[in-house]
Design a protein around this motif. Sequence first.
Motif, PDB file in Angstrom:
ATOM      1  N   PRO A  25       0.836  -1.212   0.000  1.00 61.16           N
ATOM      2  CA  PRO A  25       0.000   0.000   0.000  1.00 61.16           C
ATOM      3  C   PRO A  25       0.863   1.251   0.000  1.00 61.16           C
ATOM      4  O   PRO A  25       1.938   1.281   0.596  1.00 61.16           O
ATOM      5  N   THR A  26       0.400   2.253  -0.705  1.00 59.42           N
ATOM      6  CA  THR A  26       1.147   3.508  -0.744  1.00 59.42           C
ATOM      7  C   THR A  26       0.953   4.256   0.560  1.00 59.42           C
ATOM      8  O   THR A  26      -0.084   4.140   1.208  1.00 59.42           O
ATOM      9  N   GLN A  27       1.942   5.017   0.934  1.00 56.92           N
ATOM     10  CA  GLN A  27       1.860   5.791   2.165  1.00 56.92           C
ATOM     11  C   GLN A  27       1.546   7.231   1.819  1.00 56.92           C
ATOM     12  O   GLN A  27       2.035   7.761   0.830  1.00 56.92           O
ATOM     13  N   ASP A  28       0.708   7.858   2.640  1.00 63.38           N
ATOM     14  CA  ASP A  28       0.439   9.276   2.457  1.00 63.38           C
ATOM     15  C   ASP A  28       1.695  10.031   2.845  1.00 63.38           C
ATOM     16  O   ASP A  28       2.305   9.749   3.876  1.00 63.38           O
ATOM     17  N   LEU A  29       2.065  10.973   2.020  1.00 68.73           N
ATOM     18  CA  LEU A  29       3.244  11.774   2.325  1.00 68.73           C
ATOM     19  C   LEU A  29       2.856  12.851   3.317  1.00 68.73           C
ATOM     20  O   LEU A  29       1.936  13.621   3.077  1.00 68.73           O
ATOM     21  N   GLU A  30       3.529  12.878   4.420  1.00 73.15           N
ATOM     22  CA  GLU A  30       3.280  13.909   5.421  1.00 73.15           C
ATOM     23  C   GLU A  30       4.041  15.161   5.016  1.00 73.15           C
ATOM     24  O   GLU A  30       5.251  15.127   4.820  1.00 73.15           O
ATOM     25  N   ILE A  31       3.324  16.238   4.897  1.00 68.99           N
ATOM     26  CA  ILE A  31       3.961  17.520   4.596  1.00 68.99           C
ATOM     27  C   ILE A  31       4.192  18.214   5.924  1.00 68.99           C
ATOM     28  O   ILE A  31       3.252  18.424   6.683  1.00 68.99           O
ATOM     29  N   PRO A  32       5.455  18.530   6.218  1.00 69.59           N
ATOM     30  CA  PRO A  32       5.722  19.130   7.520  1.00 69.59           C
ATOM     31  C   PRO A  32       5.059  20.498   7.666  1.00 69.59           C
ATOM     32  O   PRO A  32       4.880  21.219   6.699  1.00 69.59           O
ATOM     33  N   MET A  33       4.695  20.832   8.895  1.00 68.66           N
ATOM     34  CA  MET A  33       4.098  22.128   9.167  1.00 68.66           C
ATOM     35  C   MET A  33       5.197  23.186   9.094  1.00 68.66           C
ATOM     36  O   MET A  33       6.266  23.006   9.669  1.00 68.66           O
ATOM     37  N   PRO A  34       4.939  24.283   8.421  1.00 62.64           N
ATOM     38  CA  PRO A  34       5.969  25.316   8.334  1.00 62.64           C
ATOM     39  C   PRO A  34       6.108  26.129   9.627  1.00 62.64           C
ATOM     40  O   PRO A  34       7.102  26.798   9.827  1.00 62.64           O
ATOM     41  N   TYR A  35       5.115  26.075  10.501  1.00 60.26           N
ATOM     42  CA  TYR A  35       5.153  26.846  11.745  1.00 60.26           C
ATOM     43  C   TYR A  35       5.079  25.902  12.931  1.00 60.26           C
ATOM     44  O   TYR A  35       4.443  24.862  12.870  1.00 60.26           O
ATOM     45  N   ARG A  36       5.706  26.294  14.024  1.00 59.33           N
ATOM     46  CA  ARG A  36       5.772  25.457  15.219  1.00 59.33           C
ATOM     47  C   ARG A  36       5.299  26.224  16.446  1.00 59.33           C
ATOM     48  O   ARG A  36       5.306  27.452  16.476  1.00 59.33           O
ATOM     49  N   LYS A  37       4.940  25.455  17.466  1.00 64.66           N
ATOM     50  CA  LYS A  37       4.542  26.036  18.744  1.00 64.66           C
ATOM     51  C   LYS A  37       5.660  26.938  19.261  1.00 64.66           C
ATOM     52  O   LYS A  37       6.833  26.585  19.190  1.00 64.66           O
ATOM     53  N   GLY A  38       5.268  28.129  19.740  1.00 60.87           N
ATOM     54  CA  GLY A  38       6.244  29.074  20.285  1.00 60.87           C
ATOM     55  C   GLY A  38       6.723  30.121  19.289  1.00 60.87           C
ATOM     56  O   GLY A  38       7.318  31.122  19.691  1.00 60.87           O
ATOM     57  N   GLN A  39       6.466  29.910  18.007  1.00 61.12           N
ATOM     58  CA  GLN A  39       6.897  30.894  17.005  1.00 61.12           C
ATOM     59  C   GLN A  39       5.963  32.110  17.041  1.00 61.12           C
ATOM     60  O   GLN A  39       4.760  31.989  17.274  1.00 61.12           O
ATOM     61  N   HIS A  40       6.543  33.271  16.798  1.00 61.86           N
ATOM     62  CA  HIS A  40       5.774  34.510  16.683  1.00 61.86           C
ATOM     63  C   HIS A  40       5.497  34.746  15.205  1.00 61.86           C
ATOM     64  O   HIS A  40       6.407  34.663  14.383  1.00 61.86           O
ATOM     65  N   VAL A  41       4.230  35.027  14.909  1.00 60.07           N
ATOM     66  CA  VAL A  41       3.818  35.189  13.521  1.00 60.07           C
ATOM     67  C   VAL A  41       2.936  36.416  13.343  1.00 60.07           C
ATOM     68  O   VAL A  41       2.373  36.939  14.299  1.00 60.07           O
ATOM     69  N   GLU A  42       2.849  36.842  12.097  1.00 58.77           N
ATOM     70  CA  GLU A  42       1.920  37.888  11.702  1.00 58.77           C
ATOM     71  C   GLU A  42       0.822  37.185  10.913  1.00 58.77           C
ATOM     72  O   GLU A  42       1.123  36.383  10.023  1.00 58.77           O
TER      73      GLU A  42
END
Length: 89
Positions: A25-42
Amino acid sequence: MRPVIFAGAKKAGALPKSRASPRPPTQDLEIPMPYRKGQHVEYRDQQDELQRGEIRSAEGSGAQTRYAVQNEATLSEDKVSENQIEREL
């Protein structure tokens, strides 16, 4: 006259093992999250106004990731999708 069967002969119609077994069976490719807990964002809030905050948590993966961002100005928590985040600060 009886048919002669040689050792190792295959049955008529049998497929080689490489074709007989289904592909793994093929595996779903996990796309990493570009943002992480603790990061400051606009980010853009529900009224489409530019806000700043800190990511407190993330749920999901890939483009469906939802972030809980603590707004710096109001200290309230906003639920934000990845496409609402403008940039990392």
